[in-house]
Design a protein around this motif. Structure first.
Motif, PDB file in Angstrom:
ATOM      1  N   THR B  67       0.845  -1.190   0.000  1.00  0.00           N
ATOM      2  CA  THR B  67       0.000   0.000   0.000  1.00  0.00           C
ATOM      3  C   THR B  67       0.876   1.234   0.000  1.00  0.00           C
ATOM      4  O   THR B  67       1.926   1.285   0.639  1.00  0.00           O
ATOM      5  N   ILE B  68       0.421   2.218  -0.754  1.00  0.00           N
ATOM      6  CA  ILE B  68       1.204   3.437  -0.957  1.00  0.00           C
ATOM      7  C   ILE B  68       0.308   4.623  -0.657  1.00  0.00           C
ATOM      8  O   ILE B  68      -0.766   4.763  -1.258  1.00  0.00           O
ATOM      9  N   GLY B  69       0.722   5.470   0.253  1.00  0.00           N
ATOM     10  CA  GLY B  69      -0.045   6.672   0.559  1.00  0.00           C
ATOM     11  C   GLY B  69      -0.013   7.628  -0.617  1.00  0.00           C
ATOM     12  O   GLY B  69       0.979   7.715  -1.339  1.00  0.00           O
ATOM     13  N   ALA B  70      -1.111   8.352  -0.778  1.00  0.00           N
ATOM     14  CA  ALA B  70      -1.254   9.211  -1.955  1.00  0.00           C
ATOM     15  C   ALA B  70      -0.170  10.271  -2.023  1.00  0.00           C
ATOM     16  O   ALA B  70       0.184  10.740  -3.100  1.00  0.00           O
ATOM     17  N   LEU B  71       0.354  10.685  -0.878  1.00  0.00           N
ATOM     18  CA  LEU B  71       1.349  11.762  -0.896  1.00  0.00           C
ATOM     19  C   LEU B  71       2.790  11.234  -0.942  1.00  0.00           C
ATOM     20  O   LEU B  71       3.729  12.009  -0.841  1.00  0.00           O
ATOM     21  N   SER B  72       2.934   9.923  -1.090  1.00  0.00           N
ATOM     22  CA  SER B  72       4.291   9.401  -1.295  1.00  0.00           C
ATOM     23  C   SER B  72       4.833   9.999  -2.578  1.00  0.00           C
ATOM     24  O   SER B  72       4.114  10.162  -3.557  1.00  0.00           O
ATOM     25  N   ARG B  73       6.115  10.315  -2.564  1.00  0.00           N
ATOM     26  CA  ARG B  73       6.730  10.869  -3.775  1.00  0.00           C
ATOM     27  C   ARG B  73       7.113   9.735  -4.725  1.00  0.00           C
ATOM     28  O   ARG B  73       7.467   8.638  -4.279  1.00  0.00           O
ATOM     29  N   MET B  74       7.102  10.033  -5.991  1.00  0.00           N
ATOM     30  CA  MET B  74       7.476   9.014  -6.989  1.00  0.00           C
ATOM     31  C   MET B  74       8.835   8.408  -6.661  1.00  0.00           C
ATOM     32  O   MET B  74       9.040   7.200  -6.759  1.00  0.00           O
ATOM     33  N   SER B  75       9.778   9.257  -6.258  1.00  0.00           N
ATOM     34  CA  SER B  75      11.132   8.748  -6.019  1.00  0.00           C
ATOM     35  C   SER B  75      11.159   7.809  -4.821  1.00  0.00           C
ATOM     36  O   SER B  75      11.882   6.808  -4.828  1.00  0.00           O
ATOM     37  N   ASP B  76      10.363   8.101  -3.798  1.00  0.00           N
ATOM     38  CA  ASP B  76      10.344   7.229  -2.624  1.00  0.00           C
ATOM     39  C   ASP B  76       9.785   5.852  -2.964  1.00  0.00           C
ATOM     40  O   ASP B  76      10.277   4.836  -2.488  1.00  0.00           O
ATOM     41  N   VAL B  77       8.766   5.854  -3.791  1.00  0.00           N
ATOM     42  CA  VAL B  77       8.173   4.578  -4.181  1.00  0.00           C
ATOM     43  C   VAL B  77       9.150   3.808  -5.060  1.00  0.00           C
ATOM     44  O   VAL B  77       9.369   2.608  -4.887  1.00  0.00           O
ATOM     45  N   ALA B  78       9.765   4.527  -5.991  1.00  0.00           N
ATOM     46  CA  ALA B  78      10.696   3.865  -6.914  1.00  0.00           C
ATOM     47  C   ALA B  78      11.859   3.227  -6.163  1.00  0.00           C
ATOM     48  O   ALA B  78      12.330   2.147  -6.522  1.00  0.00           O
ATOM     49  N   ASP B  79      12.314   3.913  -5.130  1.00  0.00           N
ATOM     50  CA  ASP B  79      13.504   3.456  -4.420  1.00  0.00           C
ATOM     51  C   ASP B  79      13.190   2.483  -3.279  1.00  0.00           C
ATOM     52  O   ASP B  79      14.095   2.008  -2.605  1.00  0.00           O
ATOM     53  N   HIS B  80      11.920   2.203  -3.054  1.00  0.00           N
ATOM     54  CA  HIS B  80      11.537   1.367  -1.916  1.00  0.00           C
ATOM     55  C   HIS B  80      11.956  -0.087  -2.169  1.00  0.00           C
ATOM     56  O   HIS B  80      11.549  -0.699  -3.168  1.00  0.00           O
TER      57      HIS B  80
END
Lengths: 167, 332, 763
Positions: B67-80
């Motif tokens: 699950t990904i919060g709507a305000l997560s940044r693209m870079s944070d998700v990409a690097d997770h």
């Protein structure tokens, strides 16, 4: 009458008070209102990277950021990068040595991007540097030297950081 | 940009109330709203800044889903690391999108909601006709330059392609959009243009994306995102595919396959015909090639984008080959 | 009194001419302290925003400014109704045939994106938004959308561009091996990272303009003529320019609007041209079409070249993009014919973009040569060497220097050309097709006079003062090196002041002519300053040298002393003190001795009338290049990446190899963009450039560019310039696009004759 709001912005560790319309971008606030013109306007549409600065330590485009949005956050611009005595940051020094710029207009954005690129750990190889520096267009075509400068600065910065961590 | 007032929301409820007001727009990363406001496409009266809200930027990997919060940044998700391990196509789609700076700004909710890059949509001063902007005014792209327009899901009212990369992976892997009060499957979240191209999603007034949930699957775990474009970086896709593959225990037969398409359709596109043609089949070059052609079922090309009809199956085929290639380098 | 000859050129130390001194103004650019045109804080500044036409041809019937004027902060709206009182200026040559009014916001619409109104407001945001509220009513006429529009016709023959010798048609017909193809290039754009714009400020009848300028004096002259004022009362300030590439050499309509608005308003006005508006506020490179027929013997000796070019121009001015410019001088050929036409269409008048003429011209001839090589089944390198031009067949004159053979052979060696296989599609790596190609380039040596001032200050520092400009080529750096070497002082003792039309005159930074021109003037002034210092030291009361009986002194490493050694040794500061001088100022120019009147000088710095072409003397003088390219192409997708590149150049002597290498690579990278990405896309219904932004008009990113190896094979050419250099800035791009197109053919077997080579063309 257009609406104005009062903002107190933290830029390069210094507080700035200004009254602007809410629609004023961080880029225009820096350039038009605060005479911090080191941050450049190349496209004003998020397409060139010339306006790159750091917000809370991350590289962002100030042309697509409202000044109002960054109140309460830490903004760093090219003016905050070199030492108070004018000593160049390792990335700036590497850009000078490698001749990683010509006209100089994309340069502050390239440098702010490069500092972040190294900090993010995205300067591990030339291919990685190229990709992670591709958000900063350079029409003079200094790309080879930019890669060399980032590589050089990363080698200078990373051991220093590691030493600090080890110590 | 038109003059607007700025409201920094301090709670989600405050934000929801604020966006119910006429002329209010949500501002998160800013990469879409501020851009479109400069183009004159968005003309908000009030900008509701939700980027300072707490608690909407988490990324959580549970046994069942990510699950990904709507305000997560693209870079944070990409690097997770959890996302990279569980669904590489999601991470790759983000890393191949935009630039490092934009990925640091744009939120996941905003990324899903990004608008088309149709040049006619983006230039209201010169091209008043746009059914997306101004319902009933016509479509300037019809009869215009259409190299980057959609070939799938178009209507006589709109050819605009959805420019998203992440969305392609999300539609492939059955993501669910969390609107707080309800949850909508990703494929159903987007609407085809039909005769109402101004309506792009099922979002109702006052609703906003709270987060996304992507179920884990073997296919997602063995996935890739392939993006083809003229420029090596910092360009929207000419065509892209998110593909995930799960094989039967024999290591040859397809148990599950997911194919999402980008750069070619009016909404994030699920190529179910390709999937169905391959499930239960043993993968070989000919099978992959034949099935990939089905990706273009129903495609309608304009004068400048016929190449997409040829390109997309090749992109799909290559992506399938990539995920079906075992560590030794041959087809599995 | 004898004076020691100046130090020999090419001292290895970095500060001297030929040294690899780091960019002189570098720290200012790296820290954000370098101030570009729109970055000067000016009190009481108003902001202007342009309104541009949305039709391609017609007439403005009315402009409704009611809503715009009522918009907050708006001070004024200018429309075609307003007579701004301007007069047409003379052209670059200084010709001003008739005195007539100039309307920068015209009623006649000649292209989509033409400025027809301007809104001036208190803030940038207010002006920009109010500009959207201006409602223009047009009466449309039938436009010609592009060179491909059937209505465009064949265009006008440019008689002055017709070139011919021998009997090309007959020789072609008699040739056993022939090829003929048409090559086309689209509209291309400068896309300098700094958008155009200016700030204009009136103080009484004096006008100051902060505007990026490739030619401060020429632009000051044209503004003065527009506003019917003395040239001396206009000042252009432009110490840093964020890239120009040919686009910033003349004032443009928006400039006239801003200056007129400032006068009308009685306030300084800033006008920032938005990025989309940059695509139509001035012209990029014209779209070109050229047909080339080559005839050769069976063993590959060229017999004839027949070239026919057509290029777009506007409906209001003939701007020929000379596609026949490189065609006649690259190869030995006894029979040649070239004709050029301009085709008026509804576009902004095209302009000079890096390597004007030579660039598309080389694309044509260098593609055709490669087609001929394949027809002959001959190595393209061998074909080029076989037809090497021993002299200039167009002018009949010998070359001054031409190291193109060395460029070809050394470039080939560095690239590993001998490992190439001749057959197309014969090199691959899995699904990646690999191809190699060559393209030659050339650019003429254009010479122009300049002047310079050397100022020696009481503190011993040396100032080089010139109104010439640095847009990234390295003017600051090489002038510091030139002055340091000629004067005999360390480069650290030198300051350079540039970019102000009040400073000494200079040629335009264009046509690759500035470095050769301005180093000549600085060298002359610095030698004169050194002589003057030595003369004063020998003769002036108070000088410790006066009574030493020395009749020669030398100035080395910043110290003045007897050439034979012994006796006093003074720093410049000490000498200036001893002489009791605050300042020594020496101004020199490189105009002919008999052309030194104030009119001569003004003409020289503000027009092109004293510029000399490459064959104006007894020799033919050019820079040369040979590019070697490897491309890797995905055979399924048609995506092309340049994976390797070696380019060898003959640009004569290099004043600063480090900076020259950067400039060469910059040209090459722009050439990669031209070959693979760049294309202005015009909507055929209304003539609008629909990709007028940096996301849709694609220029190369960092990831598109491999490591590029550049090699210098040049030798000093003292006919070309005082210090032996030839032009550097433009030749880098010339020949890159054909090298890539040739490599694409080698990789795929597909000959793409229209740029850019995008993926769908290879699918």
């Amino acid at each position: 009458m257009t609406r104005t709001i009062h903002l107190n912005l933290d830029i390069n560790g210094k507080g700035y008070d200004l009254d602007v319309e809410p629609r004023v971008t961080l880029l225009d606030a820096l350039r038009d209102h605060l005479v911090l013109t080191g941050t450049k306007k190349g496209c004003d549409q998020g397409q060139c990277g010339a306006c790159t600065c750091h917000v809370d330590g991350r590289r962002v485009l100030s042309c697509l950021t409202l000044a109002a949005q960054v109140e309460g956050r830490q903004v760093e611009t090219i003016e905050g990068l070199s030492g108070a005595d004018g000593t160049l940051h390792a990335v700036q020094a590497a850009f000078l040595e490698q001749d990683a710029f010509q006209c100089g207009y994309c340069t502050p954005g390239q440098i702010m991007s490069a500092v972040a690129c190294i900090r993010e750990g995205h300067a591990g190889s030339d291919a990685e540097i190229r990709e992670y520096m591709s958000g900063n267009l350079c029409r003079c075509g200094a790309y080879n030297s930019i890669v060399a400068a980032v590589r050089q600065a990363a080698q200078a910065v990373v051991p220093a950081t590691k030493e600090m961590a080890d110590a | 940009m038109r003059d607007f007032s700025y409201l920094r929301a301090s709670t989600l409820d405050e934000a929801r109330q604020a966006v119910l007001q006429a002329g209010a727009s949500i501002l998160a990363g800013g990469t879409t709203l501020i851009d479109l406001a400069k183009c004159g496409v968005a003309e908000p009266e009030t900008v509701v800044d939700i980027s300072h809200l707490e608690g909407l930027s988490g990324i959580e990997v549970t046994p069942q889903s990510v699950t990904i919060g709507a305000l997560s940044r693209m870079s944070d998700v990409a690097d997770h690391s959890g996302i990279q391990a569980e669904m590489p196509a999601v991470s790759e789609s983000l890393l191949l999108a935009a630039s490092a700076q934009l990925r640091n700004m744009a939120t996941i909710g905003g990324n899903v909601m990004q608008r088309t890059r149709c040049p006619y949509f983006r230039d209201p001063g010169t091209f008043p006709a746009c059914n997306k902007r101004n319902p009933g005014s016509g479509c300037s792209a019809l009869g215009g330059i259409t190299r980057n327009h959609a070939v799938l899901g178009t209507s006589e009212h709109c050819l605009a392609s959805n420019p998203g990369d992440l969305a392609v992976a999300l539609v492939a892997f059955d993501a669910v959009v969390d609107l707080g009060s309800r949850r909508v499957p990703f494929d159903e979240f987007f609407l085809l243009p039909g005769d109402t191209p101004d309506r792009e999603t099922v979002l109702q007034p006052g609703e906003m994306i709270i987060g996304l949930s992507i179920p884990k699957s073997a296919a997602a775990k063995n996935s890739t995102y392939l993006k083809v474009r003229d420029r090596q970086s910092y360009e929207f896709a000419a065509a892209s595919a998110a593909v995930g593959l799960e094989l039967e225990d024999d290591g040859r037969t397809v148990r599950d396959i997911r194919v999402g398409l980008g750069g070619v359709a009016t909404k994030p596109w699920r190529a179910r015909a390709v999937e169905q043609a391959l499930i239960g089949k043993v993968l070989d070059d000919a099978t992959i090639k034949a099935a990939s052609l089905l990706a273009m079922e129903g495609a309608v090309a304009q004068s400048d984008n016929t190449y997409k009809i040829d390109l997309v199956p090749r992109v799909v085929a290559r992506a399938i080959e990539t995920v079906s290639t075992d560590k030794s380098g041959g087809l599995a | 009194m004898t004076i020691m000859p100046p130090r020999k050129h090419g001292d290895a130390s970095d500060g001297m001419v030929g040294g690899r001194l780091t960019r002189f103004e570098g720290s200012l650019k790296l820290t954000g302290a370098a101030t570009y045109a729109l970055e000067y804080p000016i009190d009481n500044l108003a902001h202007a925003a342009l309104v541009q036409s949305t039709i391609a041809a017609g007439r403005v019937v009315s402009v409704d400014v009611t809503r715009a004027l009522a918009s907050p902060g708006v001070l004024m709206v200018l429309t075609p109704e307003d007579d701004l009182g301007l007069r047409v200026s003379a052209d670059w040559q200084g010709n001003r045939p008739e005195d007539k009014p100039y309307h920068p916001l015209p009623r006649e619409v000649q292209f989509n994106g033409q400025s027809i109104a301007a809104v001036i407001a208190e803030s940038r945001e207010q002006a920009t938004e109010a500009a959207k509220l201006v409602v223009v009513t047009y009466e449309e006429t039938s436009p010609v959308m592009s060179i491909d529009d059937p209505a465009a016709g064949e265009g006008k023959l440019m008689d002055n561009l017709t070139i011919g010798w021998g009997d090309a048609e007959a020789a072609l017909a008699a040739s056993p091996v022939r090829i003929e193809s048409e090559y086309s290039t689209p509209r291309e754009y400068h896309c300098a990272m700094e958008p155009h714009g200016l700030t204009a400020k009136w103080d009484g009848d004096e006008l100051t303009i902060w505007e990026p300028s490739q030619w401060s004096h020429g632009m000051a002259r044209m503004y003065a003529e527009w506003f019917a004022m003395d040239y001396e009362k206009v000042r252009i300030i432009s110490p840093y320019i964020g890239g120009g590439f040919g686009s910033k050499g003349q004032p443009l309509a928006y400039g006239a609007v801003a200056v007129a608005a400032a006068r009308k308003l009685g306030r300084p006005v800033q006008l920032a041209v938005t990025r989309p508006q940059n695509f139509t506020s001035y012209g990029g490179r014209a779209a070109t079409r050229q047909t080339i027929a080559l005839g050769a013997s069976e063993d590959g000796v060229l017999q004839a070249i027949v070239h026919r070019g057509r290029t777009e121009t506007s409906v209001y001015m003939d701007y020929p993009e000379q596609t026949g410019a490189a065609t006649p001088i690259l190869y030995k050929v006894e029979n040649f014919s070239s004709q050029s036409r301009v085709v008026p269409v509804n576009t902004v008048t095209p302009g000079a973009l890096r390597g004007p003429g030579k660039n598309p011209s080389a694309y044509g001839i260098e593609s055709a040569m490669e087609e001929l090589a394949y027809k002959l089944d001959m190595d393209p390198l061998e074909l080029r060497l076989k037809n090497y031009a021993d002299h200039d067949y167009q002018s009949g004159k010998p070359w001054s220097t031409r190291m193109l053979r060395e460029a070809l052979t050394q470039g080939a060696a560095a690239f590993g050309w001998e490992k190439r296989s001749q057959q197309p599609r014969s090199m691959r790596d899995g699904k990646t097709l690999i191809g190699w190609g060559i393209g030659c380039g050339t650019f003429p040596v254009i010479r122009a006079p300049s002047e310079a001032m050397i100022r020696v200050l009481a503190n011993g520092r040396v100032e080089v003062v010139s109104g010439s400009i640095d847009m990234g080529q390295g003017t600051y750096t090489i002038l510091a090196q030139t002055a340091a070497e000629a004067l005999g002082v360390p480069v650290s003792q030198v300051d350079v002041l540039l970019g102000d039309s009040r400073m000494p005159g200079s040629s335009i930074a264009g046509g690759s002519m500035l470095a050769g021109s301005i180093t000549g003037a600085v060298h002359k002034a610095a030698i004169a300053a050194r002589d003057e210092l030595i003369g004063l030291a020998l003769n002036e009361t108070g000088s410790p040298f006066r009574d030493t009986g020395a009749n020669t002194l030398s100035l080395v490493g910043g110290r003045i002393e007897a050439s034979r050694g012994g006796g006093p040794s003074l720093s410049l500061q000490e000498l200036m003190q001893a002489l009791g001088r605050d300042e020594l100022e020496i101004r020199r120019n490189t105009l002919a001795e008999n052309a030194q009147t104030p009119d001569d000088q003004k003409q020289a710095w503000t027009t092109m009338s004293k510029v000399q072409g490459p064959t104006s003397g007894d020799l033919s003088m050019h820079s040369w290049a040979a590019h070697f390219v490897e491309v890797r192409i995905d055979e399924d997708f048609g995506t092309i990446r340049v994976s390797r590149m070696v380019s060898a150049f003959d640009c004569g002597r290099l004043y600063n190899p480090k900076l020259v290498e950067s400039q060469w690579k910059g040209g090459i990278i722009m050439g990669i963009g031209q070959a693979l990405l760049e294309e202005g896309v015009v909507d055929p219904r209304n003539g609008r450039t629909i990709n007028s932004n940096m996301a849709d008009y694609l220029v190369p990113t960092n990831a598109d560019i491999p490591d590029i190896e550049v090699i210098s094979v040049g030798v000093p050419d003292l006919d070309a310039s005082t210090l032996g250099g030839k032009g550097v800035g433009e030749v880098g791009i010339v020949g890159v696009a054909p090298a890539i197109a040739n490599a694409v053919f080698h990789a795929t077997g597909k000959r793409i004759r229209d740029l850019p080579i995008t993926l769908e063309k290879l699918m």
